[in-house]
Design a protein around this motif. Structure first.
Motif, mmCIF file in Angstrom:
data_model
loop_
_atom_site.group_PDB
_atom_site.id
_atom_site.type_symbol
_atom_site.label_atom_id
_atom_site.label_comp_id
_atom_site.label_asym_id
_atom_site.label_seq_id
_atom_site.Cartn_x
_atom_site.Cartn_y
_atom_site.Cartn_z
ATOM 1 N N GLU A 1 0.820 -1.217 0.000
ATOM 2 C CA GLU A 1 0.000 0.000 0.000
ATOM 3 C C GLU A 1 0.855 1.270 0.000
ATOM 4 O OE1 GLU A 1 -3.390 2.204 -0.214
ATOM 5 O OE2 GLU A 1 -3.455 0.024 -0.079
ATOM 6 N N SER A 2 1.954 1.278 0.761
ATOM 7 C CA SER A 2 2.781 2.480 0.892
ATOM 8 C C SER A 2 3.498 2.841 -0.413
ATOM 9 C CB SER A 2 3.793 2.323 2.027
ATOM 10 O OG SER A 2 4.766 1.349 1.704
ATOM 11 N N TRP A 3 3.694 1.883 -1.299
ATOM 12 C CA TRP A 3 4.387 2.177 -2.556
ATOM 13 C C TRP A 3 3.556 3.048 -3.497
ATOM 14 C CZ3 TRP A 3 6.931 -3.081 -4.230
ATOM 15 C CH2 TRP A 3 7.955 -3.391 -3.340
ATOM 16 N N ALA A 4 2.251 3.094 -3.282
ATOM 17 C CA ALA A 4 1.403 3.931 -4.139
ATOM 18 C C ALA A 4 1.814 5.399 -4.030
ATOM 19 C CB ALA A 4 -0.062 3.751 -3.771
ATOM 20 N N ASP A 5 2.406 5.776 -2.910
ATOM 21 C CA ASP A 5 2.883 7.159 -2.730
ATOM 22 C C ASP A 5 4.249 7.385 -3.381
ATOM 23 O OD1 ASP A 5 0.624 7.796 -1.256
ATOM 24 O OD2 ASP A 5 1.566 7.269 0.650
ATOM 25 N N ILE A 6 4.946 6.320 -3.674
ATOM 26 C CA ILE A 6 6.284 6.431 -4.255
ATOM 27 C C ILE A 6 6.213 6.571 -5.771
ATOM 28 C CG2 ILE A 6 8.485 5.227 -4.595
ATOM 29 C CD1 ILE A 6 7.997 3.947 -1.797
ATOM 30 N N TYR A 7 5.362 5.778 -6.397
ATOM 31 C CA TYR A 7 5.233 5.815 -7.864
ATOM 32 C C TYR A 7 4.593 7.124 -8.317
ATOM 33 C CZ TYR A 7 6.602 1.042 -8.993
ATOM 34 O OH TYR A 7 7.314 -0.111 -9.205
ATOM 35 N N LYS A 8 5.103 7.650 -9.418
ATOM 36 C CA LYS A 8 4.585 8.874 -10.041
ATOM 37 C C LYS A 8 4.266 8.591 -11.512
ATOM 38 C CE LYS A 8 5.502 11.156 -6.271
ATOM 39 N NZ LYS A 8 4.876 10.367 -5.264
ATOM 40 N N PRO A 9 3.314 9.297 -12.097
ATOM 41 C CA PRO A 9 2.968 9.057 -13.504
ATOM 42 C C PRO A 9 4.141 9.280 -14.466
ATOM 43 C CG PRO A 9 1.291 10.427 -12.455
ATOM 44 C CD PRO A 9 2.434 10.285 -11.473
ATOM 45 N N THR A 10 5.139 10.039 -14.055
ATOM 46 C CA THR A 10 6.292 10.327 -14.923
ATOM 47 C C THR A 10 7.385 9.259 -14.840
ATOM 48 O OG1 THR A 10 7.195 11.703 -13.154
ATOM 49 C CG2 THR A 10 5.916 12.822 -14.888
ATOM 50 N N ASP A 11 7.249 8.288 -13.927
ATOM 51 C CA ASP A 11 8.256 7.237 -13.783
ATOM 52 C C ASP A 11 8.292 6.336 -15.018
ATOM 53 O OD1 ASP A 11 9.009 7.976 -11.189
ATOM 54 O OD2 ASP A 11 7.465 6.712 -10.270
ATOM 55 N N ARG A 12 9.477 5.771 -15.278
ATOM 56 C CA ARG A 12 9.588 4.716 -16.297
ATOM 57 C C ARG A 12 9.156 3.439 -15.601
ATOM 58 N NH1 ARG A 12 15.594 5.525 -18.633
ATOM 59 N NH2 ARG A 12 15.910 5.700 -16.418
ATOM 60 N N ILE A 13 7.973 2.974 -15.921
ATOM 61 C CA ILE A 13 7.395 1.808 -15.256
ATOM 62 C C ILE A 13 7.418 0.639 -16.240
ATOM 63 C CG2 ILE A 13 5.329 0.855 -14.176
ATOM 64 C CD1 ILE A 13 4.555 3.831 -13.527
ATOM 65 N N TYR A 14 8.010 -0.454 -15.791
ATOM 66 C CA TYR A 14 8.131 -1.650 -16.616
ATOM 67 C C TYR A 14 7.349 -2.769 -15.934
ATOM 68 C CZ TYR A 14 10.296 -4.901 -19.870
ATOM 69 O OH TYR A 14 10.511 -5.823 -20.862
ATOM 70 N N CYS A 15 6.607 -3.534 -16.717
ATOM 71 C CA CYS A 15 5.685 -4.498 -16.129
ATOM 72 C C CYS A 15 5.691 -5.843 -16.839
ATOM 73 C CB CYS A 15 4.251 -3.963 -16.207
ATOM 74 S SG CYS A 15 3.962 -2.419 -15.336
ATOM 75 N N GLY A 16 5.200 -6.830 -16.108
ATOM 76 C CA GLY A 16 4.789 -8.097 -16.666
ATOM 77 C C GLY A 16 3.270 -8.062 -16.722
ATOM 78 N N PHE A 17 2.705 -8.447 -17.861
ATOM 79 C CA PHE A 17 1.262 -8.411 -18.058
ATOM 80 C C PHE A 17 0.740 -9.813 -18.337
ATOM 81 C CE2 PHE A 17 2.935 -4.350 -19.533
ATOM 82 C CZ PHE A 17 2.071 -3.420 -18.986
ATOM 83 N N CYS A 18 -0.444 -10.103 -17.838
ATOM 84 C CA CYS A 18 -1.150 -11.335 -18.172
ATOM 85 C C CYS A 18 -2.539 -10.924 -18.645
ATOM 86 C CB CYS A 18 -1.242 -12.255 -16.964
ATOM 87 S SG CYS A 18 -2.038 -13.834 -17.327
ATOM 88 N N GLY A 19 -2.825 -11.170 -19.910
ATOM 89 C CA GLY A 19 -4.121 -10.760 -20.457
ATOM 90 C C GLY A 19 -4.359 -9.272 -20.357
ATOM 91 N N GLY A 20 -3.300 -8.474 -20.474
ATOM 92 C CA GLY A 20 -3.403 -7.021 -20.389
ATOM 93 C C GLY A 20 -3.404 -6.468 -18.976
ATOM 94 N N ARG A 21 -3.429 -7.324 -17.987
ATOM 95 C CA ARG A 21 -3.449 -6.920 -16.578
ATOM 96 C C ARG A 21 -2.025 -6.908 -16.022
ATOM 97 N NH1 ARG A 21 -5.525 -10.940 -11.952
ATOM 98 N NH2 ARG A 21 -5.118 -9.602 -10.163
ATOM 99 N N VAL A 22 -1.690 -5.867 -15.255
ATOM 100 C CA VAL A 22 -0.377 -5.789 -14.608
ATOM 101 C C VAL A 22 -0.307 -6.841 -13.506
ATOM 102 C CG1 VAL A 22 1.169 -4.378 -13.194
ATOM 103 C CG2 VAL A 22 -0.104 -3.328 -15.057
#
Length: 184
Positions: free
Chosen positions: A72-93
């Motif tokens: 939950e606390s990481w939601a305050d760390i991430y910003k929309p301008t970050d380079r975010i890299y993900c693994g997706f399953c069926g389009g879901r992070v």
């Protein structure tokens, strides 16, 4: 390389009492590095069926739901301008990390560009399938392609997991701000 100097350059005053106030007292945390000059994608890592890796391009609030499912606390760390890299399953992070630019570090007349994966997580139900490790493998390749010299993992409690990719523990520390340098 002077690992304490590298840490202090990247995270000045991090081990101060005010910064450590909310950190668990029963753990030791690790700082890890990987020199990227010879890093290659690990083609032998298993990728579960239906998993695709890419930068996140969707709605930021949707992304934060996945983050909150991990911490939950990481939601305050991430910003929309970050380079975010993900693994997706069926389009879901299902797995995510930041690809962070940590700046430059100079030692003995050599300047190193430092970056690394940050706030790495895999949502419950998708853990222990190799999804997150392959994501970090791919993120490490991206760092190399972007011209970084060192990939740096900050503040981890899962060093054996990162070591599967060649990351080496260079410094250990705890809530009291006590640290020890580790030779790898």
């Amino acid at each position: 390389m002077n690992n304490k100097k590298l840490f202090d350059t990247l995270y000045k005053d991090f081990l101060s009492p005010e910064n450590l106030a909310n950190i668990s007292s029963d753990k030791t945390y690790e700082e890890m590095t990987l020199m990227l000059d010879s890093y290659e994608e690990n083609k032998e890592l298993y990728i579960p069926e239906n998993i695709v890796y890419d930068y996140y391009k969707g709605d930021f609030e949707t992304f934060l739901k996945a983050v909150r499912a991990v911490d939950e606390s990481w939601a305050d760390i991430y910003k929309p301008t970050d380079r975010i890299y993900c693994g997706f399953c069926g389009g879901r992070v299902v797995s995510f990390c930041m690809i962070e630019d940590m700046g430059m570090y100079e030692e003995d007349g050599i300047t190193y560009k430092v970056g690394g994966p940050g706030c790495v997580g895999t949502i419950p139900g998708f853990r222990e399938k190799g999804i997150g490790l392959k994501m970090i493998d791919k993120a490490t390749v991206i760092l190399k392609e972007l011209g970084y010299d060192i990939s740096y993992v900050h503040y981890t409690g899962v060093a054996p997991w990162y070591s599967k990719l060649g990351y080496k523990t260079v410094l250990k520390w705890n809530k009291e701000g006590k640290w020890e340098s580790v030779r790898g």
